[in-house]
Design an enzyme around this catalytic site. Structure first.
Site, short mmCIF file in Angstrom:
data_model
loop_
_atom_site.label_atom_id
_atom_site.label_comp_id
_atom_site.label_asym_id
_atom_site.label_seq_id
_atom_site.Cartn_x
_atom_site.Cartn_y
_atom_site.Cartn_z
N TYR A 87 -2.96 -11.45 1.02
CA TYR A 87 -2.41 -10.19 1.93
C TYR A 87 -3.50 -9.29 2.27
O TYR A 87 -3.91 -9.07 3.29
CB TYR A 87 -1.60 -9.36 1.08
N THR B 136 -0.56 3.77 1.43
CA THR B 136 -0.47 3.61 0.12
C THR B 136 0.79 2.69 -0.38
O THR B 136 1.46 2.29 0.58
CB THR B 136 -0.77 4.87 -0.87
N LYS C 86 -4.94 -8.47 6.09
CA LYS C 86 -5.01 -6.93 6.67
C LYS C 86 -6.50 -6.85 6.87
O LYS C 86 -6.52 -5.72 7.64
CB LYS C 86 -4.35 -6.18 5.49
N HIS D 220 8.29 -5.02 -4.84
CA HIS D 220 7.35 -4.13 -5.54
C HIS D 220 7.99 -3.63 -6.62
O HIS D 220 9.03 -3.74 -6.98
CB HIS D 220 6.80 -3.15 -4.49
N SER E 182 -2.94 -1.58 4.36
CA SER E 182 -2.55 -1.04 2.99
C SER E 182 -3.77 -0.79 1.86
O SER E 182 -4.61 -1.30 2.15
CB SER E 182 -2.02 -2.62 2.53
N SER E 183 -3.50 -0.37 0.95
CA SER E 183 -4.47 0.19 0.16
C SER E 183 -5.07 -0.88 -0.61
O SER E 183 -6.08 -0.79 -1.19
CB SER E 183 -4.02 1.10 -0.70
N CYS E 184 -4.49 -2.10 -0.58
CA CYS E 184 -5.09 -3.39 -1.23
C CYS E 184 -6.11 -3.87 -0.33
O CYS E 184 -6.78 -4.94 -1.16
CB CYS E 184 -4.02 -4.15 -1.76
P1 GDP Z 1 0.89 -4.02 -6.52
O1 GDP Z 1 0.75 -2.78 -6.44
O2 GDP Z 1 0.35 -5.00 -5.62
O3 GDP Z 1 0.19 -4.56 -7.79
O4 GDP Z 1 2.41 -4.68 -6.61
P2 GDP Z 1 3.62 -4.39 -7.47
O5 GDP Z 1 4.19 -3.16 -6.89
O6 GDP Z 1 4.34 -5.77 -7.58
O7 GDP Z 1 3.12 -3.89 -9.04
C1 GDP Z 1 2.88 -2.68 -9.51
C2 GDP Z 1 2.33 -2.61 -10.90
O8 GDP Z 1 3.66 -2.46 -11.45
C3 GDP Z 1 1.73 -3.79 -11.39
O9 GDP Z 1 0.88 -3.53 -12.72
C4 GDP Z 1 3.28 -4.59 -12.16
O10 GDP Z 1 2.78 -5.53 -13.11
C5 GDP Z 1 3.83 -3.39 -12.70
N1 GDP Z 1 5.38 -3.78 -12.74
C6 GDP Z 1 6.21 -3.29 -13.87
N2 GDP Z 1 7.45 -3.89 -13.61
C7 GDP Z 1 7.56 -4.13 -12.49
C8 GDP Z 1 8.52 -5.12 -11.98
O11 GDP Z 1 9.46 -5.11 -12.53
N3 GDP Z 1 8.29 -5.88 -10.69
C9 GDP Z 1 7.01 -5.71 -10.20
N4 GDP Z 1 6.80 -6.06 -8.86
N5 GDP Z 1 5.83 -4.81 -10.66
C10 GDP Z 1 6.15 -4.28 -11.90
#
Ligand code: GDP
Length: 303
Positions: free
Chosen positions: A123, A151, A127, A166, A94-96
């Site tokens: 996570y 990604t 990974k 996500h 994963s990119s993280c």
């Molecule tokens: P990340 O890529 O590991 O940070 O995982 P996420 O996909 O959960 O979040 C990506 C970004 O989207 C973060 O900055 C979250 O705060 C933002 N975000 C905005 N609205 C939402 C929501 O309703 N759910 C989630 N999971 N993230 C949100």
């Protein structure tokens, strides 16, 4: 989500039998179950897509699940695959895995050059261990184990639970609910300023088949879409796709996570692969699948 997309993609290739480890028969976190299943089915090639995954809130709520389960899954599958002498294994990261403040776009060499983003470190550590384990099998036993780093993914089969998902499935669901309720605003977590790179899972599946055929090296390889958007831009596009006409509000009590994680995909591009599905088109496809799933569930509930 990824496993199903890979199967959809593989049926278009002449690969012989496609074996999937059914959830109700093999618990991938249990070593003996994985050993028995792999010994029984004897795969030639293994695509290790299974993982405990989740969004920013799920990682914070269940750190043991994200670290422990992923370590078990990758250790068990790689050991069983080595014992079965598979000709190739592709591990998905994963990119993280990259440092929080890595230079953008992030090149493969950035791995382990800085501190991780704390919100998904559990996570990420699992990974990173998986990448190193694949590399170790290559070094110690000469096995063709490789790793690809996708990604942020979305598409059919995604998790739509609002607390553990996500951002894309969450925003799709929330935009539909806001539209249907006639709400003035769509609630977005965080400040809306973090940037994320997104890829439709069907593009990833295509890339993985390409990588399996064309790549063999100790270093992991990035699989990205090549461009990123802010979360606010993403939310506006999602709203447009589902027909929500209101505005956006930002819940800054929720975390932003890493500010940006755009990967450098030039290594894969130089080999001749490029993504096909743009973000808007991909979101429209994910939305169509969500509508179908909702219709199928309400049909099942009536029946
Ligand atoms: P990340 O890529 O590991 O940070 O995982 P996420 O996909 O959960 O979040 C990506 C970004 O989207 C973060 O900055 C979250 O705060 C933002 N975000 C905005 N609205 C939402 C929501 O309703 N759910 C989630 N999971 N993230 C949100």
């Amino acid at each position: 989500m990824v496993g199903s997309a890979v199967v959809r993609r593989l049926v278009t290739e002449n690969v012989g039998e496609i074996l999937v480890a059914p959830r109700d028969k093999v618990d991938l976190t249990r070593q003996s179950q994985v050993e028995d299943w792999v010994a029984a089915v004897r795969p030639d090639v293994v695509m290790l897509a299974a993982a405990r995954v989740g969004g920013i809130a799920a990682n914070a709520a269940r750190p043991v699940d994200f670290l422990h389960d992923n370590l078990m899954i990758e250790a068990n599958i790689m050991a069983a695959s080595a014992a079965a002498k598979v000709s190739k294994l592709l591990f998905l990261g994963s990119s993280c895995i990259y440092p929080k403040f890595a230079d953008q776009p992030i090149v493969e060499e950035a791995l382990l050059t800085g501190a991780l983003e704390p919100t998904n470190q559990w996570y990420a550590v699992a990974k990173i261990a998986g990448i190193k384990l694949a590399e170790a099998y290559r070094e110690q036993y000469g096995l063709d184990f490789i790793s690809a780093m996708p990604t942020n993914l979305y598409g059919p089969g995604d998790n739509y639970d609002l607390e553990s998902s996500h951002v894309i499935p969450a925003l799709l669901r929330k935009a539909v609910a806001a539209r249907d309720a006639g709400d003035a605003n769509l609630m977005v977590w965080g400040t809306g300023t973090p940037r994320r790179e997104f890829m439709h899972v069907d593009d990833l599946a295509d890339a993985l088949v390409f990588v399996l055929k064309n790549y063999s090296a100790a270093q992991h390889i990035n699989v990205g879409s090549g461009s990123d958007v802010t979360i606010a831009e993403l939310a506006a596009t999602v709203a447009d796709v589902v027909g929500f006409k209101g505005g956006l509000t930002f819940d800054t009590s929720r975390p932003d996570g890493t500010p940006r994680k755009l990967m450098d995909g030039s290594k894969l591009a130089a080999m001749g692969w490029s993504p096909r599905i743009g973000l808007r088109e991909g979101l429209a496809d994910a939305y169509a699948h969500l509508q179908r799933d909702v219709a199928a569930r309400s049909g099942a509930a009536r029946a």
